[in-house]
Design an enzyme around this catalytic site. Structure first.
Site, PDB file in Angstrom:
ATOM      1  N   GLU A   1      -0.559  -9.121  -0.927  1.00  0.00           N
ATOM      2  CA  GLU A   1      -2.407  -9.413  -1.052  1.00  0.00           C
ATOM      3  C   GLU A   1      -2.813  -9.106  -2.273  1.00  0.00           C
ATOM      4  OE1 GLU A   1      -2.475  -6.317   2.052  1.00  0.00           O
ATOM      5  OE2 GLU A   1      -3.563  -7.461   3.485  1.00  0.00           O
TER       6      GLU A   1
ATOM      7  N   GLU B   1       3.848  -5.473   7.159  1.00  0.00           N
ATOM      8  CA  GLU B   1       2.985  -4.279   7.910  1.00  0.00           C
ATOM      9  C   GLU B   1       3.378  -4.015   9.485  1.00  0.00           C
ATOM     10  OE1 GLU B   1       1.784  -6.599   5.848  1.00  0.00           O
ATOM     11  OE2 GLU B   1       0.350  -5.757   4.492  1.00  0.00           O
TER      12      GLU B   1
ATOM     13  N   ALA C   1       0.743  -1.249  -0.138  1.00  0.00           N
ATOM     14  CA  ALA C   1      -0.052  -0.033  -0.178  1.00  0.00           C
ATOM     15  C   ALA C   1       0.779   1.362   0.143  1.00  0.00           C
ATOM     16  CB  ALA C   1      -0.988  -0.110   1.268  1.00  0.00           C
TER      17      ALA C   1
ATOM     18  N   GLY D   1       0.538  -4.944   0.855  1.00  0.00           N
ATOM     19  CA  GLY D   1      -0.624  -4.899  -0.092  1.00  0.00           C
ATOM     20  C   GLY D   1      -0.022  -5.540  -1.623  1.00  0.00           C
TER      21      GLY D   1
HETATM   22  N1  3HC Z   1       4.588   3.353  -0.002  1.00  0.00           N
HETATM   23  C1  3HC Z   1       5.011   4.568  -0.327  1.00  0.00           C
HETATM   24  N2  3HC Z   1       6.188   4.925  -0.601  1.00  0.00           N
HETATM   25  C2  3HC Z   1       7.026   3.779  -0.590  1.00  0.00           C
HETATM   26  C3  3HC Z   1       6.760   2.560   0.029  1.00  0.00           C
HETATM   27  C4  3HC Z   1       5.172   2.396   0.254  1.00  0.00           C
HETATM   28  N3  3HC Z   1       4.765   1.156   0.338  1.00  0.00           N
HETATM   29  N4  3HC Z   1       7.825   1.624  -0.269  1.00  0.00           N
HETATM   30  C5  3HC Z   1       9.001   2.619  -0.637  1.00  0.00           C
HETATM   31  N5  3HC Z   1       8.411   3.826  -0.846  1.00  0.00           N
HETATM   32  C6  3HC Z   1       9.309   4.722  -1.317  1.00  0.00           C
HETATM   33  C7  3HC Z   1      10.151   5.245  -0.098  1.00  0.00           C
HETATM   34  O1  3HC Z   1       9.625   6.255   0.814  1.00  0.00           O
HETATM   35  C8  3HC Z   1      11.447   5.953  -1.159  1.00  0.00           C
HETATM   36  O2  3HC Z   1      10.867   7.139  -1.522  1.00  0.00           O
HETATM   37  P1  3HC Z   1      11.917   8.482  -1.717  1.00  0.00           P
HETATM   38  O3  3HC Z   1      12.847   8.185  -2.941  1.00  0.00           O
HETATM   39  O4  3HC Z   1      10.979   9.373  -1.642  1.00  0.00           O
HETATM   40  O5  3HC Z   1      12.820   8.619  -0.323  1.00  0.00           O
HETATM   41  C9  3HC Z   1      11.213   4.876  -2.324  1.00  0.00           C
HETATM   42  O6  3HC Z   1       9.951   4.343  -2.242  1.00  0.00           O
HETATM   43  C10 3HC Z   1      12.237   3.913  -2.265  1.00  0.00           C
HETATM   44  O7  3HC Z   1      12.263   3.180  -1.347  1.00  0.00           O
HETATM   45  P2  3HC Z   1      13.651   2.456  -0.715  1.00  0.00           P
HETATM   46  O8  3HC Z   1      14.506   3.525  -0.439  1.00  0.00           O
HETATM   47  O9  3HC Z   1      13.165   1.691   0.494  1.00  0.00           O
HETATM   48  O10 3HC Z   1      14.025   1.518  -1.749  1.00  0.00           O
HETATM   49  P3  3HC Z   1      14.740   0.179  -1.804  1.00  0.00           P
HETATM   50  O11 3HC Z   1      15.007  -0.287  -3.035  1.00  0.00           O
HETATM   51  O12 3HC Z   1      15.933   0.340  -0.684  1.00  0.00           O
HETATM   52  O13 3HC Z   1      13.593  -0.785  -0.955  1.00  0.00           O
HETATM   53  C11 3HC Z   1      11.413  -1.962  -0.484  1.00  0.00           C
HETATM   54  C12 3HC Z   1      12.633  -1.180  -1.777  1.00  0.00           C
HETATM   55  C13 3HC Z   1      12.114  -3.130  -0.176  1.00  0.00           C
HETATM   56  C14 3HC Z   1      10.220  -2.126  -1.300  1.00  0.00           C
HETATM   57  C15 3HC Z   1      11.153  -1.039   0.581  1.00  0.00           C
HETATM   58  O14 3HC Z   1      11.003   0.444   0.174  1.00  0.00           O
HETATM   59  C16 3HC Z   1      10.384  -1.362   1.484  1.00  0.00           C
HETATM   60  O15 3HC Z   1      10.538  -1.998   2.309  1.00  0.00           O
HETATM   61  N6  3HC Z   1       8.981  -0.677   1.279  1.00  0.00           N
HETATM   62  C17 3HC Z   1       8.059  -0.735   2.294  1.00  0.00           C
HETATM   63  C18 3HC Z   1       7.234  -2.160   2.216  1.00  0.00           C
HETATM   64  C19 3HC Z   1       6.330  -2.146   3.200  1.00  0.00           C
HETATM   65  O16 3HC Z   1       6.276  -1.854   4.186  1.00  0.00           O
HETATM   66  N7  3HC Z   1       4.886  -2.618   2.685  1.00  0.00           N
HETATM   67  C20 3HC Z   1       3.728  -2.600   3.080  1.00  0.00           C
HETATM   68  C21 3HC Z   1       2.974  -1.391   3.198  1.00  0.00           C
HETATM   69  S1  3HC Z   1       1.581  -1.568   4.311  1.00  0.00           S
HETATM   70  C22 3HC Z   1       0.405  -2.127   3.507  1.00  0.00           C
HETATM   71  O17 3HC Z   1       0.747  -2.630   2.156  1.00  0.00           O
HETATM   72  C23 3HC Z   1      -0.936  -2.297   4.362  1.00  0.00           C
HETATM   73  C24 3HC Z   1      -1.799  -3.291   3.404  1.00  0.00           C
HETATM   74  O18 3HC Z   1      -1.995  -4.331   4.029  1.00  0.00           O
HETATM   75  C25 3HC Z   1      -3.267  -2.805   3.124  1.00  0.00           C
END
Ligand code: 3HC
Ligand code: NAI
Length: 678
Positions: free
Chosen positions: A108, A128, A63, A105
């Site tokens: 998911e 999450e 997400a 997400g």
């Molecule tokens: N939402 C919004 N922005 C995100 C994002 C996300 N889920 N994941 C990454 N970004 C953004 C970062 O903020 C960053 O932005 P910036 O360049 O402006 O600083 C850019 O994308 C690149 O991210 P990273 O520097 O972290 O890139 P990496 O290549 O090092 O890592 C990744 C990639 C492994 C995908 C890492 O970004 C990550 O772990 N992201 C989060 C994953 C996550 O927690 N997902 C779950 C979200 S909650 C959810 O899905 C709820 C659902 O159940 C409803």
């Protein structure tokens, strides 16, 4: 479909491509585009099957976390859920093609499809909990249906991603595709086009007879690993509910738990911390176009605690290192530590890593190194001498870095003819494990050197936070005031155990005096001596050092340690504290837990405000990242500056004044304007 999602036809297969750089987060436009694409594919008569794939470096990272910071977060997640229902309901088979990562997400979404293919290098996960949330779009229902209850509990409650092979073995994905993923997915889609669709929500076989012990064991483990955090327990509750409820009711339960988490202060803090970590790479004056130096070879001076750890940090990133010591004995000791560390790996992997390390007593080969990291004793004259030597033998363009934890970088830099190439890389112990590096800039630093250090930190898998040059930089300068306050509390009547317990219960990884004993009281004394200008000095620490009570390494410090390093209260220390306080005329009293916490934590906050105002930290969130990644501050409180904001600047000022301290001017200004640090 829209600017985020492309719809193409490969004869009888619709290929839906998510194109939302950098990580294909499920922003509202993606969610909407995906729904529209699936509907379109279902109405186009020629389409027999659908492939969903991500463009760029990843499938879907989850997400869009920004959306959780908006008041519309609830509607947003409801839309994701609706789109996933559209995907699952599709009459034509939907094949998900995963490369990079399918997280949160993203996984998911993949599980709402009817088939999942994965590239060998990809990973999947439900991270999450790290944001203080639980999967909110069916993850706690679909994952146990595919992977079984135990695996789902593990993935949802602990958040670690798993690799393609493991995902295949667990039943989360149907096939690993070597080579061209899109071509493989299209071919697979044709294979299954005429088969009846198999919906994840209808799969019950792995839900039956879930052992209740799975949940109790996970709760126990989560309470330890995620001490103080609510989301991991909520994730376990959600998966448990899945085993008892019909799919629609389970979705409702997941949704309730998700919103409880989303509304919690913990999620706010953890989401803040997520973006704070990513903000550290934004350095004024440095951009993607700032040139960087190639780092192909490294050399390290000193094979002690830090030198050895730093060597492993480089080697773990595939960078070969030379490591120099003054004598054979110290070199052997250093290499023994490194070997002991790598002994946990399979023999072949350990051999490969050790082959990248060249231990030596000379500077041979240092002229080839792209970076030289000094990790000798914390003594300015010794470090200056080392810098004179390495300046003389290293090639032009080599970066000279010091791991000093508190000394003046400029004074080290002037020992060389290239002060613009000298930088502080303050690794934390154990340097092969701890993620934090303070990147300390002296006054002559070239932007290219800072940019290289920032890139290098990322390459080493670490978080490099920029710090200005002052005694103790950011982290240790703040830890000094925190440690001092802990010691004053002892002099005024609290026990070592009271102080340690109060901060542990606040959520710190360990109490302050336990930290002193771990790091070494002599080390803490030296750090304090360099950066302390305050009128009142702690009285007991020098005495402990003189008594050889240096902490865990000598079996005794503020506490007594047994063979397994388990601490116990030491009456000798209690008596020493009491007699010292009495002879200094300090009035002793009963001190509440709240006062212990407030004095230690607000000391951090007040010093943090000074650091911010002086420009030593670029932003308040950088200070928080340092405390979360280097000093065991509880992640779910967001860091000291975020914590101060959660209390309110004016309340912080009032409490600080109650203690008779002077609030930092920045803090006072924020309080006056009703503003926050972050
Ligand atoms: N939402 C919004 N922005 C995100 C994002 C996300 N889920 N994941 C990454 N970004 C953004 C970062 O903020 C960053 O932005 P910036 O360049 O402006 O600083 C850019 O994308 C690149 O991210 P990273 O520097 O972290 O890139 P990496 O290549 O090092 O890592 C990744 C990639 C492994 C995908 C890492 O970004 C990550 O772990 N992201 C989060 C994953 C996550 O927690 N997902 C779950 C979200 S909650 C959810 O899905 C709820 C659902 O159940 C409803
Ligand atoms: P240490 O005492 O374990 O290791 C220092 C090593 O440097 C010794 O093995 C010594 O023989 C060697 N050495 C001394 N002079 C040398 C020279 N001229 N050439 C080659 N080797 C030489 O010390 P430690 O803990 O590794 O600390 C090193 C530096 O890292 C210090 O500046 C310290 O402040 C800093 N630091 C230490 C941390 C810690 O937790 N120990 C954390 C972060 C930084």
């Amino acid at each position: 479909m829209n600017t985020f999602v492309r719809f193409e036809r490969d004869r009888d297969v619709a290929v839906v491509t998510i194109d939302h750089p950098p990580v294909n987060a499920l922003s509202p436009g993606v969610v909407e585009g995906l729904r529209a694409a699936i509907e379109q594919a279902n109405v186009e008569a020629e389409v027999r099957a659908i492939v969903v794939i991500g463009s760029g470096r990843t499938f879907i990272a989850g997400a869009d976390v920004h959306e959780f910071q908006k008041p519309t977060a609830g509607e947003y997640v409801a839309k994701i859920r609706a789109t996933l229902s559209t995907i699952e309901d599709s009459a034509k088979p939907v094949v998900m093609a995963i490369h990079g990562a399918a997280l949160g997400g993203g996984l998911e979404t993949a599980m709402a499809g009817h088939y999942r293919l994965i590239a060998p290098s990809a990973q999947v996960g439900q991270p999450e909990v790290k944001l203080g949330l639980i999967p909110g779009a069916g993850g706690t229902l679909r994952l146990p249906r595919l992977a079984g209850v135990a695996k789902a509990v593990e993935m949802c409650a602990f958040g670690a991603p798993i690799k393609a092979q493991e995902a295949f073995a667990a039943g989360i994905v149907d096939r690993i595709v070597d080579g061209d993923l899109r071509a493989g997915a299209v071919a697979f889609a044709r294979e299954v086009a005429s088969q009846p669709v198999r919906r994840t929500r209808d799969r019950q076989e792995k839900l039956a007879n879930a052992d209740p012990a799975i949940f109790s064991a996970a709760r126990e483990q989560a309470s330890k690993k995620w001490r103080g955090q609510t989301a991991p327990l909520a994730a376990i509750d959600a998966v448990e509910a899945t085993t008892k409820l019909a799919f629609a009711d389970g979705l409702k339960r997941e949704s309730e738990l998700f919103y409880q988490c989303l509304r919690s202060p913990q999620a706010k803090a953890l989401i803040y911390a997520f973006f704070a970590e990513r903000a550290v790479t934004k350095i004024p004056g440095i951009s993607g176009s700032t040139p960087t130096y190639d780092i192909a070879r490294a050399a390290i001076v000193g094979a002690g605690t830090m030198g050895g750890g730093i060597a492993m940090a480089f080697v773990n990133a595939g960078i070969p290192v030379l490591i120099k010591e003054t004598g054979q004995e110290a070199l052997d000791r250093g290499m023994t530590n490194i070997r002991r560390n790598y002994a946990r790996l399979p023999q072949e992997a350990a051999d490969q890593k050790l082959a990248l390390i060249t231990p030596q007593l000379t500077f041979d080969g240092f002229d080839q190194a792209d970076i030289i990291v000094e990790a000798v004793f914390e003594n300015l004259a010794v470090k200056q001498q080392v810098f004179r030597e390495i300046d003389g033998i290293s090639k032009p363009g080599a970066i000279l870095a010091t791991n000093t934890s508190s000394l003046d970088i400029d004074q080290i830099a002037v020992a060389t003819k290239r002060p613009d190439m000298v930088i502080g890389l303050h690794f934390f112990s154990p340097a092969n494990i701890m993620r934090l590096i303070e990147i300390v800039r002296g006054s002559a630093i070239r932007p290219e050197v800072t940019a290289t250090a920032a890139t290098l930190a990322k390459r080493l898998g670490k978080i490099g936070v920029i710090a200005g040059n002052c005694p103790g930089f950011i982290g240790n300068r703040m830890i000094n005031v925190y440690g001092r306050e802990a010691q004053f509390l002892l002099e005024e009547g609290a026990t070592v155990e009271d102080v340690n317990q109060a901060l542990f219960d606040f959520g710190m990884a360990m109490g302050p005096l336990a930290m002193f004993d771990l790091v070494g009281n002599d080390v803490m004394r030296d750090i304090a001596a360099i950066s302390s200008t305050a009128a009142r000095s702690p009285l007991v620490l020098p005495q402990l050092c003189a008594m050889g009570r240096l902490g865990q390494k000598t079996g005794k410090g503020w506490s007594r340690y047994d063979e397994s390093r388990k601490p116990s209260a030491d009456p000798e220390v209690a008596a020493l504290i009491e007699s010292t306080a009495r002879s200094a005329g300090i009035e002793r009293r009963i001190i509440s837990k709240q006062e212990i916490v407030d004095r230690c934590i607000l000391a951090l906050v007040n010093e943090g405000a000074h650091i911010l105002e002086e420009g030593i930290a670029l932003r308040a969130s950088d200070i928080d990242v340092i405390y979360l990644t280097g000093y065991g501050f509880p992640a779910w409180r967001g860091g000291p500056m975020f914590y101060a904001d959660s209390i309110g600047s004016s309340n912080v000022v009032a409490r600080i004044e109650e203690f008779g301290w002077t609030p930092a001017p920045l803090l006072k200004r924020l309080a006056a304007k009703g503003k926050t640090f972050t």
